[in-house]
Scaffold this active site. Structure first.
Site, PDB file in Angstrom:
ATOM      1  N   ASP A   6      -3.746   4.863  -5.573  1.00 27.28           N
ATOM      2  CA  ASP A   6      -3.785   4.005  -4.385  1.00 27.28           C
ATOM      3  C   ASP A   6      -2.497   3.173  -4.357  1.00 27.28           C
ATOM      4  O   ASP A   6      -1.825   2.996  -5.377  1.00 27.28           O
ATOM      5  CB  ASP A   6      -5.007   3.074  -4.418  1.00 27.28           C
ATOM      6  CG  ASP A   6      -5.068   2.195  -3.169  1.00 27.28           C
ATOM      7  OD1 ASP A   6      -4.900   2.724  -2.060  1.00 27.28           O
ATOM      8  OD2 ASP A   6      -5.236   0.971  -3.303  1.00 27.28           O
ATOM      9  N   TYR A  38       1.151  -0.577   1.661  1.00 29.97           N
ATOM     10  CA  TYR A  38       1.817   0.526   2.351  1.00 29.97           C
ATOM     11  C   TYR A  38       1.582   0.430   3.868  1.00 29.97           C
ATOM     12  O   TYR A  38       2.373   0.924   4.652  1.00 29.97           O
ATOM     13  CB  TYR A  38       1.238   1.873   1.894  1.00 29.97           C
ATOM     14  CG  TYR A  38       1.713   2.398   0.553  1.00 29.97           C
ATOM     15  CD1 TYR A  38       2.447   1.619  -0.344  1.00 29.97           C
ATOM     16  CD2 TYR A  38       1.413   3.707   0.171  1.00 29.97           C
ATOM     17  CE1 TYR A  38       2.853   2.135  -1.568  1.00 29.97           C
ATOM     18  CE2 TYR A  38       1.825   4.226  -1.041  1.00 29.97           C
ATOM     19  CZ  TYR A  38       2.541   3.440  -1.917  1.00 29.97           C
ATOM     20  OH  TYR A  38       2.938   3.963  -3.124  1.00 29.97           O
ATOM     21  N   CYS A  69      -5.903   6.293  -1.122  1.00 29.01           N
ATOM     22  CA  CYS A  69      -5.281   5.407  -0.136  1.00 29.01           C
ATOM     23  C   CYS A  69      -5.219   6.110   1.223  1.00 29.01           C
ATOM     24  O   CYS A  69      -4.575   7.153   1.362  1.00 29.01           O
ATOM     25  CB  CYS A  69      -3.871   5.069  -0.608  1.00 29.01           C
ATOM     26  SG  CYS A  69      -2.966   4.004   0.504  1.00 29.01           S
ATOM     27  N   ASN A  70      -5.865   5.551   2.226  1.00 34.07           N
ATOM     28  CA  ASN A  70      -5.863   6.156   3.561  1.00 34.07           C
ATOM     29  C   ASN A  70      -4.465   6.232   4.134  1.00 34.07           C
ATOM     30  O   ASN A  70      -4.083   7.213   4.757  1.00 34.07           O
ATOM     31  CB  ASN A  70      -6.728   5.335   4.522  1.00 34.07           C
ATOM     32  CG  ASN A  70      -8.183   5.437   4.166  1.00 34.07           C
ATOM     33  OD1 ASN A  70      -8.887   6.292   4.663  1.00 34.07           O
ATOM     34  ND2 ASN A  70      -8.644   4.581   3.273  1.00 34.07           N
ATOM     35  N   CYS A 201     -10.227   2.314   5.396  1.00 25.75           N
ATOM     36  CA  CYS A 201      -9.270   1.638   4.513  1.00 25.75           C
ATOM     37  C   CYS A 201     -10.009   1.306   3.218  1.00 25.75           C
ATOM     38  O   CYS A 201     -11.185   0.919   3.246  1.00 25.75           O
ATOM     39  CB  CYS A 201      -8.747   0.369   5.171  1.00 25.75           C
ATOM     40  SG  CYS A 201      -7.735  -0.636   4.054  1.00 25.75           S
ATOM     41  N   THR A 202      -9.286   1.461   2.108  1.00 27.77           N
ATOM     42  CA  THR A 202      -9.898   1.260   0.785  1.00 27.77           C
ATOM     43  C   THR A 202     -10.528  -0.114   0.599  1.00 27.77           C
ATOM     44  O   THR A 202     -11.482  -0.262  -0.156  1.00 27.77           O
ATOM     45  CB  THR A 202      -8.813   1.413  -0.293  1.00 27.77           C
ATOM     46  OG1 THR A 202      -7.680   0.620   0.089  1.00 27.77           O
ATOM     47  CG2 THR A 202      -8.424   2.860  -0.480  1.00 27.77           C
ATOM     48  N   HIS A 203      -9.980  -1.122   1.268  1.00 22.73           N
ATOM     49  CA  HIS A 203     -10.461  -2.495   1.053  1.00 22.73           C
ATOM     50  C   HIS A 203     -11.751  -2.810   1.808  1.00 22.73           C
ATOM     51  O   HIS A 203     -12.469  -3.722   1.455  1.00 22.73           O
ATOM     52  CB  HIS A 203      -9.408  -3.514   1.508  1.00 22.73           C
ATOM     53  CG  HIS A 203      -8.200  -3.569   0.625  1.00 22.73           C
ATOM     54  ND1 HIS A 203      -7.395  -2.489   0.407  1.00 22.73           N
ATOM     55  CD2 HIS A 203      -7.667  -4.599  -0.082  1.00 22.73           C
ATOM     56  CE1 HIS A 203      -6.402  -2.837  -0.396  1.00 22.73           C
ATOM     57  NE2 HIS A 203      -6.546  -4.117  -0.714  1.00 22.73           N
TER      58      HIS A 203
END
Ligand code: DGL
Length: 280
Positions: A6, A38, A69-70, A201-203
């Site tokens: 990520d 990113y 990571c998207n 999104c990862t978050h």
């Protein structure tokens, strides 16, 4: 060894689900914190950073990498898989987090591809929340259109969410931000009824409850950790040569100073034993 990559700490939400699903696997997590986030960078930079991060994980001995990571996946996972990988690392594999979400939402698996006659979806309008770059890349829109062209995918960028989550913002601040983005989306939806939401999104799994608060109960929210874990299970069942049972262990690497990163990671993973280290 299975690598999880990520841009920073967000991929830990995906990693957590992978670890819970595959307690016997040997994982290496690499966060390119030195270059994160990113999501507000340009495509060429994101692609170059992704390639060099994957090289690092391959050098460490990974044979399969989950790009958690998207934003990185959106920038050119297909290009990576179709040209760079066969050329540079023909025996290695890289899988992502976006296509599994689309497959889960449409019910159309990878093997069906663009055969529209096999559409299993029943959804008409689906929202995706993601970083600015992921939204601009239109990868969610394009991958959905290949499998379920009748689904109307409405995108909403949430440029401040990653920063707020990483800064450990209060629940009230996070709630305000989530509501603002949901309101922007709803304005664009007009009278259309929403059938599902993709948190791209990862978050965002860390604020999934806040999205759920403002969504009608029957709107299904797809979150990547669970979807990615079941996609990896499916992949390993089809490609057992990439599984590495018996060696259960986890190592966390970062491209920056590990101490600060470790503090944030403890929060993302709710695990006080996690310890990041600099790349060897
Ligand atoms: N990991 C990124 C993603 O899933 C969010 C953080 C970043 O912008 O680097 O899109």
């Amino acid at each position: 060894m299975i690598g999880v990559f990520d841009s920073g700490s967000g991929g830990l939400t995906v990693f957590k689900a992978l670890r819970e699903t595959f307690p016997d696997q040997h994982f290496v997590y690499y966060g390119d914190h030195g270059n994160a986030p990113y999501g507000n960078r340009d495509a060429d930079t994101i692609y170059a950073l992704t390639v060099s991060s994957l090289e690092r994980l391959f050098e460490l001995g990974c044979s399969l990498i989950v790009v958690a990571c998207n934003t990185a996946a959106a920038t050119g996972l297909r290009r990576l898989q179709q040209t760079w990988l066969p050329d540079r690392y023909p025996d290695k594999r890289v899988i992502g987090v976006i296509v599994p979400m689309i497959e889960a939402m449409t019910g159309v698996p990878w093997s069906v591809g663009s055969d529209n006659s096999l559409q299993a979806h029943t959804k008409e309008t689906v929202a995706v929340f993601a970083t600015r770059y992921t939204v601009e890349s239109r990868v969610f829109v394009e991958e959905t259109a290949k499998r379920a062209p009748n689904v109307n995918l409405v995108q909403q960028a949430c440029p401040s969410l990653v920063r707020l989550i990483e800064a450990n913002a209060s629940v009230e601040d996070l709630r305000r931000a989530v509501r603002r983005y949901v309101t922007l989306l709803k304005r664009r939806l007009g009278e259309k009824r929403l059938d599902a939401v993709l948190l791209g999104c990862t978050h965002y799994p860390l604020v999934e409850d806040l999205f759920a608060e403002v969504m009608p109960r029957d709107v299904e929210i797809y979150s990547q950790p669970k979807v990615t874990a079941s996609s990896l299970a499916d992949y390993l069942a089809r490609h057992p040569e990439f599984a590495c049972g018996r060696e259960s262990s986890v190592t966390f690497y970062t491209s920056t100073e590990p101490e600060q990163i470790t503090k944030l990671a403890k929060r993302f993973l709710s695990d006080s034993s996690v310890q990041f280290q600099a790349l060897p």
